[in-house]
Write a protein that holds these residues in place. Structure first.
Motif, PDB file in Angstrom:
ATOM      1  N   GLN A 106       9.679  -5.264  12.926  1.00  0.00           N
ATOM      2  CA  GLN A 106       8.610  -5.594  13.581  1.00  0.00           C
ATOM      3  C   GLN A 106       8.144  -4.738  14.590  1.00  0.00           C
ATOM      4  O   GLN A 106       9.143  -4.620  15.538  1.00  0.00           O
ATOM      5  CB  GLN A 106       8.390  -6.969  13.907  1.00  0.00           C
ATOM      6  N   THR A 107       7.028  -3.828  14.331  1.00  0.00           N
ATOM      7  CA  THR A 107       6.727  -2.978  15.578  1.00  0.00           C
ATOM      8  C   THR A 107       5.785  -3.715  16.556  1.00  0.00           C
ATOM      9  O   THR A 107       5.152  -4.771  16.327  1.00  0.00           O
ATOM     10  CB  THR A 107       5.696  -1.998  15.114  1.00  0.00           C
ATOM     11  N   CYS A 118      -2.767  -3.598   9.108  1.00  0.00           N
ATOM     12  CA  CYS A 118      -1.724  -3.184   8.167  1.00  0.00           C
ATOM     13  C   CYS A 118      -0.617  -4.077   8.032  1.00  0.00           C
ATOM     14  O   CYS A 118      -0.105  -4.389   9.121  1.00  0.00           O
ATOM     15  CB  CYS A 118      -1.359  -1.563   9.029  1.00  0.00           C
ATOM     16  N   GLY A 137       2.994  -3.005  17.512  1.00  0.00           N
ATOM     17  CA  GLY A 137       1.764  -3.135  17.303  1.00  0.00           C
ATOM     18  C   GLY A 137       1.215  -4.305  16.217  1.00  0.00           C
ATOM     19  O   GLY A 137       0.236  -4.702  15.700  1.00  0.00           O
ATOM     20  N   GLY A 138       2.447  -5.026  15.920  1.00  0.00           N
ATOM     21  CA  GLY A 138       2.305  -6.435  14.985  1.00  0.00           C
ATOM     22  C   GLY A 138       2.290  -6.177  13.636  1.00  0.00           C
ATOM     23  O   GLY A 138       2.224  -6.743  12.677  1.00  0.00           O
ATOM     24  N   PHE A 139       2.798  -4.741  13.064  1.00  0.00           N
ATOM     25  CA  PHE A 139       2.872  -4.455  11.813  1.00  0.00           C
ATOM     26  C   PHE A 139       4.375  -4.128  11.453  1.00  0.00           C
ATOM     27  O   PHE A 139       5.104  -3.758  12.367  1.00  0.00           O
ATOM     28  CB  PHE A 139       2.009  -3.363  10.936  1.00  0.00           C
ATOM     29  N   SER A 167      -3.387  -6.119  13.139  1.00  0.00           N
ATOM     30  CA  SER A 167      -3.402  -4.845  13.031  1.00  0.00           C
ATOM     31  C   SER A 167      -4.094  -4.378  11.731  1.00  0.00           C
ATOM     32  O   SER A 167      -4.365  -3.144  11.845  1.00  0.00           O
ATOM     33  CB  SER A 167      -1.943  -4.451  12.869  1.00  0.00           C
TER      34      SER A 167
END
Length: 122
Positions: free
Chosen positions: A75-76, A30, A78-80, A28
Motif C-alpha cells: 500500500q502506498t 486508482c 497515496g492510498g493505492f 485515490s
C-alpha cells in the motif's frame, strides 16, 4: 465473485497494459500500478525493503493466473497499491486469443482483508 475485469493491451508483448474492473472506486481513483522487475531476486529484495521499512503489505507473494506475473502488493501513502512483480507472460498481439479465468491467482496473493477476516474469525 461477481466482479468482472477486462485486461487490455497495446501493440506490444505485455499481457495487459491497463485493466478495468467492476467495484467501488477508492478515494485515490486508482486500484494499483505495477512495476516489473527483471528477476525474482529483485522482487524478493523489494519485498525485504517493504518489510524492513514497515510498509503495509496489501497482498502476499503470489502468481496471477491471467498474466503469470509473480508479484506482491504494497500500500502506498497515496492510498493505492503498488504491485511489484516479474516473469509476466509475453504474448504475440497478432495471434493472441483472449482467455477467461475464475480466480485471480495460481498460488499466494493472500490479501490483507482476507487475513483480517481470518484473524477476526479466530
Amino acid at each position: 465473485p461477481g466482479m468482472r475485469f477486462a485486461f487490455m493491451h497495446a501493440d506490444n508483448g505485455r499481457h495487459h497494459s491497463i485493466a478495468i474492473g467492476e467495484g467501488p472506486v477508492p478515494p485515490s481513483g486508482c486500484i494499483h500500478l505495477m512495476l516489473e522487475m527483471t528477476s525474482l531476486d529483485e522482487v524478493e529484495k523489494a519485498h525485504a525493503r517493504m518489510v524492513a521499512g514497515g510498509y503495509p503489505e496489501s497482498a502476499t507473494l503470489g502468481r496471477h493466473v491471467n498474466d503469470e506475473m509473480t508479484s506482491f502488493y504494497v500500500q502506498t501513502p497515496g492510498g493505492f497499491d503498488m504491485e511489484i512483480g516479474c516473469e509476466g507472460l509475453v504474448i504475440d498481439p497478432a495471434s493472441w486469443t483472449p482467455t477467461a479465468h475464475d480466480r485471480i491467482s495460481e498460488w499466494g496473493h493472500e490479501w490483507a482483508w482476507q487475513k483480517a477476516l481470518k484473524a477476526k474469525a479466530s
